[in-house]
Design an enzyme around this catalytic site. Structure first.
Site, PDB file in Angstrom:
ATOM      1  N   LYS A   1       0.841  -1.210   0.000  1.00  0.00           N
ATOM      2  CA  LYS A   1       0.000   0.000   0.000  1.00  0.00           C
ATOM      3  C   LYS A   1       0.869   1.251   0.000  1.00  0.00           C
ATOM      4  CE  LYS A   1      -1.697   1.670   4.039  1.00  0.00           C
ATOM      5  NZ  LYS A   1      -1.410   3.098   4.224  1.00  0.00           N
ATOM      6  N   ASN A   2       1.874   1.263   0.876  1.00  0.00           N
ATOM      7  CA  ASN A   2       2.668   2.482   1.022  1.00  0.00           C
ATOM      8  C   ASN A   2       3.613   2.732  -0.153  1.00  0.00           C
ATOM      9  OD1 ASN A   2       1.355   2.962   3.368  1.00  0.00           O
ATOM     10  ND2 ASN A   2       3.095   2.602   4.730  1.00  0.00           N
TER      11      ASN A   2
ATOM     12  N   CYS B   1      -4.082  12.644  13.039  1.00  0.00           N
ATOM     13  CA  CYS B   1      -4.863  11.419  13.061  1.00  0.00           C
ATOM     14  C   CYS B   1      -4.628  10.706  14.365  1.00  0.00           C
ATOM     15  CB  CYS B   1      -4.532  10.541  11.872  1.00  0.00           C
ATOM     16  SG  CYS B   1      -2.859   9.991  11.888  1.00  0.00           S
TER      17      CYS B   1
ATOM     18  N   ARG C   1       0.593  15.077  12.843  1.00  0.00           N
ATOM     19  CA  ARG C   1       1.342  14.695  11.639  1.00  0.00           C
ATOM     20  C   ARG C   1       1.563  15.930  10.771  1.00  0.00           C
ATOM     21  NH1 ARG C   1      -0.442   8.865   9.492  1.00  0.00           N
ATOM     22  NH2 ARG C   1       1.577   9.000   8.489  1.00  0.00           N
TER      23      ARG C   1
ATOM     24  N   ASP D   1       5.044   0.832  11.973  1.00  0.00           N
ATOM     25  CA  ASP D   1       3.797   0.226  11.487  1.00  0.00           C
ATOM     26  C   ASP D   1       3.615  -1.221  11.960  1.00  0.00           C
ATOM     27  OD1 ASP D   1       3.081   2.544  10.279  1.00  0.00           O
ATOM     28  OD2 ASP D   1       3.480   1.899   8.222  1.00  0.00           O
TER      29      ASP D   1
ATOM     30  N   ARG E   1      -8.510  -0.236   5.245  1.00  0.00           N
ATOM     31  CA  ARG E   1      -7.675   0.761   4.580  1.00  0.00           C
ATOM     32  C   ARG E   1      -6.340   0.162   4.159  1.00  0.00           C
ATOM     33  NH1 ARG E   1      -6.096   4.921   8.309  1.00  0.00           N
ATOM     34  NH2 ARG E   1      -4.697   5.191   6.570  1.00  0.00           N
TER      35      ARG E   1
HETATM   36  C1  UD1 Z   1       4.707   6.958   6.217  1.00  0.00           C
HETATM   37  C2  UD1 Z   1       3.761   5.792   6.124  1.00  0.00           C
HETATM   38  C3  UD1 Z   1       3.264   5.376   7.516  1.00  0.00           C
HETATM   39  C4  UD1 Z   1       4.456   5.131   8.442  1.00  0.00           C
HETATM   40  C5  UD1 Z   1       5.405   6.324   8.434  1.00  0.00           C
HETATM   41  C6  UD1 Z   1       6.676   6.075   9.219  1.00  0.00           C
HETATM   42  C7  UD1 Z   1       2.702   6.037   3.963  1.00  0.00           C
HETATM   43  C8  UD1 Z   1       1.455   6.297   3.199  1.00  0.00           C
HETATM   44  N1  UD1 Z   1       2.631   6.160   5.297  1.00  0.00           N
HETATM   45  O1  UD1 Z   1       3.961   8.056   6.735  1.00  0.00           O
HETATM   46  O2  UD1 Z   1       2.493   4.193   7.376  1.00  0.00           O
HETATM   47  O3  UD1 Z   1       3.985   4.928   9.764  1.00  0.00           O
HETATM   48  O4  UD1 Z   1       5.797   6.640   7.077  1.00  0.00           O
HETATM   49  O5  UD1 Z   1       7.344   4.962   8.730  1.00  0.00           O
HETATM   50  O6  UD1 Z   1       3.719   5.711   3.398  1.00  0.00           O
HETATM   51  N2  UD1 Z   1       7.201  14.600  10.440  1.00  0.00           N
HETATM   52  C9  UD1 Z   1       7.368  15.951  10.698  1.00  0.00           C
HETATM   53  N3  UD1 Z   1       7.152  16.823   9.676  1.00  0.00           N
HETATM   54  C10 UD1 Z   1       6.803  16.413   8.420  1.00  0.00           C
HETATM   55  C11 UD1 Z   1       6.651  15.046   8.170  1.00  0.00           C
HETATM   56  C12 UD1 Z   1       6.856  14.169   9.196  1.00  0.00           C
HETATM   57  O7  UD1 Z   1       7.702  16.340  11.807  1.00  0.00           O
HETATM   58  O8  UD1 Z   1       6.643  17.268   7.530  1.00  0.00           O
HETATM   59  C13 UD1 Z   1       7.412  13.628  11.532  1.00  0.00           C
HETATM   60  C14 UD1 Z   1       6.168  12.786  11.809  1.00  0.00           C
HETATM   61  O9  UD1 Z   1       5.266  13.443  12.675  1.00  0.00           O
HETATM   62  C15 UD1 Z   1       6.780  11.528  12.415  1.00  0.00           C
HETATM   63  C16 UD1 Z   1       8.093  11.394  11.630  1.00  0.00           C
HETATM   64  O10 UD1 Z   1       8.363  12.682  11.082  1.00  0.00           O
HETATM   65  O11 UD1 Z   1       7.081  11.764  13.783  1.00  0.00           O
HETATM   66  C17 UD1 Z   1       8.051  10.373  10.505  1.00  0.00           C
HETATM   67  O12 UD1 Z   1       6.895  10.572   9.720  1.00  0.00           O
HETATM   68  P1  UD1 Z   1       6.875  10.295   8.151  1.00  0.00           P
HETATM   69  O13 UD1 Z   1       8.009   9.389   7.775  1.00  0.00           O
HETATM   70  O14 UD1 Z   1       6.761  11.576   7.431  1.00  0.00           O
HETATM   71  O15 UD1 Z   1       5.504   9.517   7.995  1.00  0.00           O
HETATM   72  P2  UD1 Z   1       4.624   9.523   6.679  1.00  0.00           P
HETATM   73  O16 UD1 Z   1       5.506   9.668   5.517  1.00  0.00           O
HETATM   74  O17 UD1 Z   1       3.498  10.485   6.842  1.00  0.00           O
END
Ligand code: UD1
Length: 423
Positions: free
Chosen positions: A22-23, A117, A122, A309, A401
């Site tokens: 999915k990701n 969420c 996030r 995850d 999902r």
């Molecule tokens: C993706 C995955 C999710 C997984 C996560 C971490 C998808 C669709 N989702 O989510 O299933 O749990 O990676 O492996 O691929 N952060 C910030 N600022 C930002 C972005 C992130 O501070 O702009 C922080 C987040 O709050 C979190 C950390 O960085 O603490 C990692 O998040 P991130 O790797 O960005 O998660 P996603 O890419 O949203």
């Protein structure tokens, strides 16, 4: 809304086939925006999140559908509305993946800010910082991210780390945008997750020039245009890890096919420490366990560390270990919604800041529980397989999902799960 009625305990035995990731699929579908025309994406799972992404693509003027082979055909030639509506993006955070591709192709994009969420705050600051470094002008208005790059994007050296390390989707967004930028972009502190590498693999097949794939330094030489492709998505390592835990928690034996063990090294290491046996076999592995689970300390980290995850699922397993385990969440420090629900099933877990102390119990006892988010729901299903009695997991739309036909897959190998309407 549906719920699951799980008749426990059970022992799982047989073969489970893992679906496409999915990701990986979500940013890959968004990545097709970069190449006007029809791309074919193979191995895309049939999931609620994928359907939402397809609706988002269609709302922007693309055509999306499954062909006779069940491959996803995405025709982006007619894309004429680089706009991500709140009502679509609020349902799925990965909607943010279209921002970088839209900016690179159309020179502008307007996307609703994804909300927080159940797993915590996030933010999207890293996404915006990276795209600004490439020359985009970005401001926020009325809950929307409004991004413009009329003169085109320009390659730069960008540090993309955040307070919790790298960001998976920010790396995907900035890397995608940089493929069509003028000059060379270097992303430092890039996410190394296999899903980012999968997206890079597709972009390179389209004609992009990305090197350093899989490392924290990505080098992207901008090109003038990209061409549509056919591309096969990697297997879902989180689904595979969930079934590994399912084998262990039911003292069963599962052959998990279509699974890349080398993407799951941290998970294999922890499960072996806890007492599971994992042997490579064919295109996957065989996981078995005879009980006598040992406690373990687990810290979630960006790849190649233990994936956040799979934290909830591993916690369900450690509930039954002979001793105390400590789980430390270093990616989403608030991601512990499942603790209270597992405790309803007679687990003994105490949350302390970003840690959970799991005191092993002899058995779990069935109870009605509430799924709060995707992976927490998977943990409750796993607990239900091992618990004595009938567990009711409410709000399973969360699990739909991210897990393709999970109850059918589990029932084929010995579980007894009934899907029914919530009253
Ligand atoms: C993706 C995955 C999710 C997984 C996560 C971490 C998808 C669709 N989702 O989510 O299933 O749990 O990676 O492996 O691929 N952060 C910030 N600022 C930002 C972005 C992130 O501070 O702009 C922080 C987040 O709050 C979190 C950390 O960085 O603490 C990692 O998040 P991130 O790797 O960005 O998660 P996603 O890419 O949203």
């Amino acid at each position: 809304m549906d719920r699951f009625r799980i008749f426990g305990p059970c022992r799982l035995e047989g073969t489970v086939n893992i679906s496409g990731s999915k990701n990986s699929a979500l940013p890959i579908i968004a990545g097709t925006i970069l190449a006007p025309g029809t791309s074919t994406i193979v191995n895309v799972p049939d999931l609620a999140d994928i359907k939402i992404m397809n609706i988002l693509m269609e709302s922007m003027g693309c055509k999306v559908g499954r062909d006779w082979n069940n491959n996803l055909q995405v025709d982006t030639a007619g894309l004429n509305n680089p706009f991500g509506d709140y009502d679509i993006v609020r349902k799925m955070r990965a909607g943010i993946c279209v921002l970088g591709p839209l900016l690179a192709r159309c020179g502008r994009a307007e996307i609703s800010m994804p909300g927080g969420c159940a797993i915590g705050d996030r933010p999207v600051d890293i996404h915006l910082r990276g795209l600004r470094e490439l020359g985009a002008k970005i401001h926020l208005r009325g809950g929307y991210i409004i991004a413009e790059a009329n003169g085109g994007l320009v390659g730069r050296n960008i540090f993309l780390g955040g307070p919790f390390g790298s960001s998976v989707l920010a790396t995907a967004n900035v890397m995608s945008a940089a493929t069509l930028a003028k000059g060379t972009t270097v992303i430092e502190s890039a996410a190394c997750e296999p899903e980012v590498s999968d997206l890079a693999g597709m972009l390179n097949k389209m004609g992009a020039k990305i090197s350093g794939i899989g490392s924290p330094q990505l080098v992207i030489e901008g090109v003038k245009e990209l061409k549509p492709v056919e591309y096969k998505v990697i297997p879902d390592r989180i689904e595979a890890g969930t079934f590994m835990v399912a084998a262990a928690i039911t003292c069963g034996k599962l052959r998990i096919s279509n699974c890349r063990l080398n993407n799951l090294m941290a998970v294999v290491d922890r499960l072996q420490n806890i007492g599971a046996t994992i042997e490579p076999s064919g295109d996957g592995c065989i996981v078995s366990c005879e009980g006598n689970l040992k406690p373990a300390d687990v810290t979630t980290l960006p790849y190649p560390g233990f994936p956040t995850d799979l934290q909830a699922q591993l916690m369900a397993l450690l509930c039954l270990a002979d001793g105390n385990s400590i789980i430390t969440e270093k990616v989403f420090p608030d991601r512990f919604m499942h603790v209270a629900e597992l405790n309803r099933m007679a687990a003994n877990i105490r949350k302390e800041g970003p840690c959970a102390i799991v005191c092993g119990v002899k058995k779990l006892i069935a109870a009605p529980v509430m799924a709060s988010d995707l992976r927490a729901s998977a943990a409750l299903v796993l607990a239900g397989l091992a618990a004595e009695g009938i567990t009711i997991v409410n709000r399973v739309y969360h699990i739909d999902r991210g897990y393709e036909h999970i109850e059918q897959k589990l029932n084929t190998v010995g579980a007894k799960i009934k899907r029914e309407k919530e009253q």
